[in-house]
Design a protein around this motif. Sequence first.
Motif, PDB file in Angstrom:
ATOM      1  N   LEU A   1      -3.206  -3.602  -6.859  1.00 15.95           N
ATOM      2  CA  LEU A   1      -2.590  -3.755  -5.561  1.00 15.95           C
ATOM      3  C   LEU A   1      -2.759  -5.356  -5.146  1.00 15.95           C
ATOM      4  O   LEU A   1      -2.070  -5.702  -4.107  1.00 15.95           O
ATOM      5  CB  LEU A   1      -3.487  -2.847  -4.640  1.00 15.95           C
TER       6      LEU A   1
ATOM      7  N   LEU B   1       0.722  -1.321   0.024  1.00 17.93           N
ATOM      8  CA  LEU B   1       0.008  -0.032   0.001  1.00 17.93           C
ATOM      9  C   LEU B   1       0.822   1.056  -0.016  1.00 17.93           C
ATOM     10  O   LEU B   1       0.518   2.241  -0.769  1.00 17.93           O
ATOM     11  CB  LEU B   1      -1.022  -0.193   1.123  1.00 17.93           C
TER      12      LEU B   1
ATOM     13  N   THR C   1      -5.114  -6.037   1.190  1.00 23.21           N
ATOM     14  CA  THR C   1      -3.956  -5.558   2.202  1.00 23.21           C
ATOM     15  C   THR C   1      -4.197  -5.789   3.564  1.00 23.21           C
ATOM     16  O   THR C   1      -3.441  -6.241   4.227  1.00 23.21           O
ATOM     17  CB  THR C   1      -3.991  -3.605   2.169  1.00 23.21           C
TER      18      THR C   1
ATOM     19  N   SER D   1       0.110  -7.151  -3.056  1.00 24.41           N
ATOM     20  CA  SER D   1      -0.006  -7.642  -1.745  1.00 24.41           C
ATOM     21  C   SER D   1       0.301  -9.212  -1.835  1.00 24.41           C
ATOM     22  O   SER D   1       1.103  -9.807  -0.769  1.00 24.41           O
ATOM     23  CB  SER D   1      -1.394  -7.246  -1.227  1.00 24.41           C
TER      24      SER D   1
ATOM     25  N   THR E   1      -7.076   0.539  -1.824  1.00 19.93           N
ATOM     26  CA  THR E   1      -6.573   0.713  -0.159  1.00 19.93           C
ATOM     27  C   THR E   1      -7.339  -0.443   0.785  1.00 19.93           C
ATOM     28  O   THR E   1      -6.510  -1.139   1.212  1.00 19.93           O
ATOM     29  CB  THR E   1      -6.633   1.840   0.201  1.00 19.93           C
TER      30      THR E   1
END
Length: 244
Positions: free
Chosen positions: A200, A62, A180, A204, A175
């Motif tokens: 993302l 992140l 995450t 992750s 996010t």
Amino acid sequence: MDAYNILWADLVTLKRHWSRYLITTLMSPLLYLVAFGWGLGRSINLNGTSYLEFVIPGIIALTAMTTSFNGASTRLNVDRLYYKSFDECLMAPIGLPSMLMGKAMIGVVRGLMSSFVFIAVAFLIAPTIHIGSPFLVGLLLTCLTFAFLGVLAALLARSHEDMATFASLILMPMTFLGGTFFSLSQVPSGLKYALYALPLTHSSLFLRAAALDQPLPWTSLLILLVFFAAFLAGGMVVLRRISI
């Protein structure tokens, strides 16, 4: 060399304000670490791994995403729409690929800087985290991917408000939904497939597997590479269009 010449001005600015920059960019990940790692996840255990060890690689991903994106997009957005100095760069005898690379690399530098400082802090809390070559490769690719996404967004933006809108609609969902802070195995199948469409998520997954010394999901690294290539190609298309 042409790309470095473009990068140099941003490096000078970063050198002058590096301490302020680190304090600003590390505040959010440290708060996430305290709130989720020590607060909510103190008594949680995931497949033999403490939640603190589980969440740290996700916060690193992140941090790399936000600092690389903002590092590349904010300066370019201001240069284009406020100072109007980017038009002068386009008139310089520099190839467009070098121009694009130079504008993106400041995001990579900022992303790596913030990530490494947070990793140093994380080592004090969870010294069992493994930082090896696969982890570093995944971290570098994450910074490259989101730095070029930042450049693409800044080139497409028509106002400063557009950047805020992009962050709210794209970065904010990633996010909290990009794997995450939670394991994707706990997500319903329909939603899981949607989350796998987020870059993302793959960052992750790969960084977490590398940090916890688990089997590496090479497919996630390949998908992240595809996102990087797509953002790079998109940036070149937009840059060619606005340079005419």
